[in-house]
Scaffold this motif. Structure first.
Motif, PDB file in Angstrom:
ATOM      1  N   MET A   1      46.904  15.160  19.526  1.00 56.51           N
ATOM      2  CA  MET A   1      47.942  14.141  19.547  1.00 56.51           C
ATOM      3  C   MET A   1      48.312  13.747  20.975  1.00 56.51           C
ATOM      4  O   MET A   1      48.520  12.585  21.278  1.00 56.51           O
ATOM      5  N   ARG A   3      46.426  13.937  23.694  1.00 54.89           N
ATOM      6  CA  ARG A   3      45.354  13.131  24.295  1.00 54.89           C
ATOM      7  C   ARG A   3      45.379  11.711  23.743  1.00 54.89           C
ATOM      8  O   ARG A   3      45.186  10.738  24.477  1.00 54.89           O
ATOM      9  N   TRP A   4      45.582  11.596  22.435  1.00 53.60           N
ATOM     10  CA  TRP A   4      45.595  10.275  21.804  1.00 53.60           C
ATOM     11  C   TRP A   4      46.694   9.392  22.390  1.00 53.60           C
ATOM     12  O   TRP A   4      46.438   8.264  22.834  1.00 53.60           O
ATOM     13  N   LYS A   7      46.172   8.385  26.003  1.00 53.16           N
ATOM     14  CA  LYS A   7      45.188   7.301  26.090  1.00 53.16           C
ATOM     15  C   LYS A   7      45.813   5.978  25.662  1.00 53.16           C
ATOM     16  O   LYS A   7      45.571   4.927  26.268  1.00 53.16           O
ATOM     17  N   ALA A   8      46.611   6.017  24.603  1.00 51.68           N
ATOM     18  CA  ALA A   8      47.237   4.792  24.105  1.00 51.68           C
ATOM     19  C   ALA A   8      48.184   4.211  25.146  1.00 51.68           C
ATOM     20  O   ALA A   8      48.225   2.988  25.357  1.00 51.68           O
ATOM     21  N   LEU A 187      36.834   7.919  11.358  1.00 55.35           N
ATOM     22  CA  LEU A 187      37.423   7.272  12.536  1.00 55.35           C
ATOM     23  C   LEU A 187      36.649   6.012  12.918  1.00 55.35           C
ATOM     24  O   LEU A 187      37.243   4.986  13.273  1.00 55.35           O
ATOM     25  N   CYS A 227      41.864   4.439  20.540  1.00 54.38           N
ATOM     26  CA  CYS A 227      42.285   5.580  21.362  1.00 54.38           C
ATOM     27  C   CYS A 227      42.278   6.864  20.543  1.00 54.38           C
ATOM     28  O   CYS A 227      41.910   7.933  21.047  1.00 54.38           O
ATOM     29  N   LEU A 228      42.685   6.781  19.285  1.00 56.72           N
ATOM     30  CA  LEU A 228      42.641   7.951  18.407  1.00 56.72           C
ATOM     31  C   LEU A 228      41.200   8.412  18.216  1.00 56.72           C
ATOM     32  O   LEU A 228      40.894   9.611  18.327  1.00 56.72           O
ATOM     33  N   ARG A 229      40.314   7.464  17.921  1.00 53.41           N
ATOM     34  CA  ARG A 229      38.895   7.795  17.756  1.00 53.41           C
ATOM     35  C   ARG A 229      38.344   8.444  19.027  1.00 53.41           C
ATOM     36  O   ARG A 229      37.662   9.478  18.978  1.00 53.41           O
ATOM     37  N   SER A 230      38.658   7.853  20.167  1.00 52.43           N
ATOM     38  CA  SER A 230      38.164   8.359  21.441  1.00 52.43           C
ATOM     39  C   SER A 230      38.683   9.765  21.733  1.00 52.43           C
ATOM     40  O   SER A 230      37.932  10.646  22.163  1.00 52.43           O
ATOM     41  N   ALA A 231      39.969   9.989  21.487  1.00 52.56           N
ATOM     42  CA  ALA A 231      40.573  11.287  21.792  1.00 52.56           C
ATOM     43  C   ALA A 231      40.021  12.392  20.900  1.00 52.56           C
ATOM     44  O   ALA A 231      39.742  13.502  21.362  1.00 52.56           O
ATOM     45  N   VAL A 232      39.850  12.098  19.623  1.00 54.77           N
ATOM     46  CA  VAL A 232      39.374  13.119  18.690  1.00 54.77           C
ATOM     47  C   VAL A 232      37.900  13.434  18.908  1.00 54.77           C
ATOM     48  O   VAL A 232      37.487  14.601  18.887  1.00 54.77           O
TER      49      VAL A 232
END
Length: 372
Positions: A1, A3-4, A7-8, A187, A227-232
């Motif tokens: 969370m 990291r997400w 990034k966002a 994702l 950003c969620l996709r990238s972080a996970v």
């Protein structure tokens, strides 16, 4: 969370000018990018505090393949669950509450609602899976749609819904598989569906179709999901994701500057109300203005049976709306801003101060009009 949301925050900051440039719905005030960025910043800071010390080094664990990964899923290697970590739902709930308290504008408030709702199905879990992601996105999009008194397709709501449906389809096709491989597929599907929904916004709203642009809030939500996709997944953001979106090229003009000026103000506050009083306030605000959003801040109830609510509305005059709100409770964190500030920066501060002054004066008086 953490990291997400970090990034966002960075991504929305980098894109805020272009998001502002195409912001013409529901009003052409050119601030969607700024509002989303500031709201994401509040969420990111709260998530960082909530997740502080989640590992021995005080940093996020590096992406690695967990026991749920298959030998063929190296692309979808994500952080393995760590029992010592705060659960992802708790971290996201804290971030969502901070975002709600500091939400800016229509888009920022809806994003905060999205975060708070998404946190609920994740409570007690230390990793995200496809089934959990499906539940979180579905809860979030339903809550966001219901937060608005008059929700409109062709906005960030449609993007949230499209992403949720896409993840649900992947989860169903894989029979609730909780492997990292399926999470990666989910994702990817969420971002792909969100992009398609953004493109479609231009044909869903007459104002966007006439201006030949896509919805600014929808683009912001697309960036948040990537950003969620990238972080996970531990991958880079997709640099070509926004290529070809109408109105989004660097050389495109700020569309909102040439749009007719919108009268009125945006009023936001936080207030403790019973569910009955909250329903009454929503109905009365609907009669006074539009873009009414009311959502609970946290789920705690006080000794009087009241919940805390974040309120957002566009009205012609803040005075009657503030009087209504104060008749039902004691609001805090009141903000009032012009829906369409003058294009001349030298007069912007003066206009904002003129709009806020009556509200600040009201805050120093009791309901009978006597100074406190």
């Amino acid at each position: 969370m953490k990291r997400w949301l970090s990034k966002a925050e960075t991504t929305l900051g980098n894109h805020s000018d272009r998001l502002n440039a195409i912001n013409i719905f529901p009003v052409a005030d050119g601030d969607t990018g700024t509002n989303l960025y500031l709201t994401a910043r509040a969420a990111a800071r709260a998530a960082a505090q909530a997740a502080h010390g989640t590992d021995a080094a005080g940093a996020d664990p590096a992406p690695q393949t967990s026991q749920h990964s298959s030998p063929h899923s190296s692309r979808y290697a994500v952080a393995a669950p760590d029992p010592a970590q705060h659960d992802v739902g708790a971290v996201l709930a804290q971030a969502g509450q901070a975002a709600m308290e500091q939400a800016r504008g229509n888009s920022g408030t809806l994003f905060a609602v999205f975060l708070c709702a998404a946190a609920e199905p994740l409570a007690g879990h230390t990793r995200i899976s496809s089934p959990l992601l499906a539940a979180a996105l579905n809860r979030a999009q339903l809550r966001a749609w219901s937060a608005l008194s008059d929700p409109v397709p062709g906005t960030m709501l449609s993007v949230m819904e499209a992403a949720a449906r896409a993840v649900a389809a992947v989860d169903s096709a894989h029979d609730g598989d909780d492997s990292n491989q399926t999470l990666g597929l989910a994702l990817d599907a969420a971002v792909e569906a969100a992009l398609a929904a953004v493109v479609h916004t231009e044909d869903q709203l007459a104002a966007l179709h006439a201006a030949h642009v896509v919805d600014a809030g929808g683009v912001g939500m697309l960036l948040i999901l990537d950003c969620l996709r990238s972080a996970v997944l531990g991958e880079e953001l997709q640099s070509e994701l926004l290529d070809g979106l109408h109105g989004y090229d660097v050389q495109d003009p700020h569309i909102h500057v040439g749009m007719p000026r919108d009268d009125g103000v945006e009023l936001m506050c936080t207030i403790s109300l019973s569910p009955l009083d909250a329903a009454m306030m929503r109905q009365r605000l609907d009669e006074m203005g539009d873009s009414v959003i009311m959502s609970q801040v946290g789920g705690a109830v006080d000794a009087a049976g009241n919940y805390r609510w974040r309120v957002h509305v566009h009205v012609l005059d803040a005075g009657p709306a503030v009087a209504l709100i104060r008749s039902l409770g004691e609001p805090t964190d009141i903000s009032v801003s012009e829906l369409a500030l003058p294009r001349d920066p030298d007069t912007e501060a003066a206009v904002t101060a003129a709009a806020v002054a009556p509200v600040l004066a009201a805050e120093t008086r009791n309901p009978n009009g006597y100074a406190r």
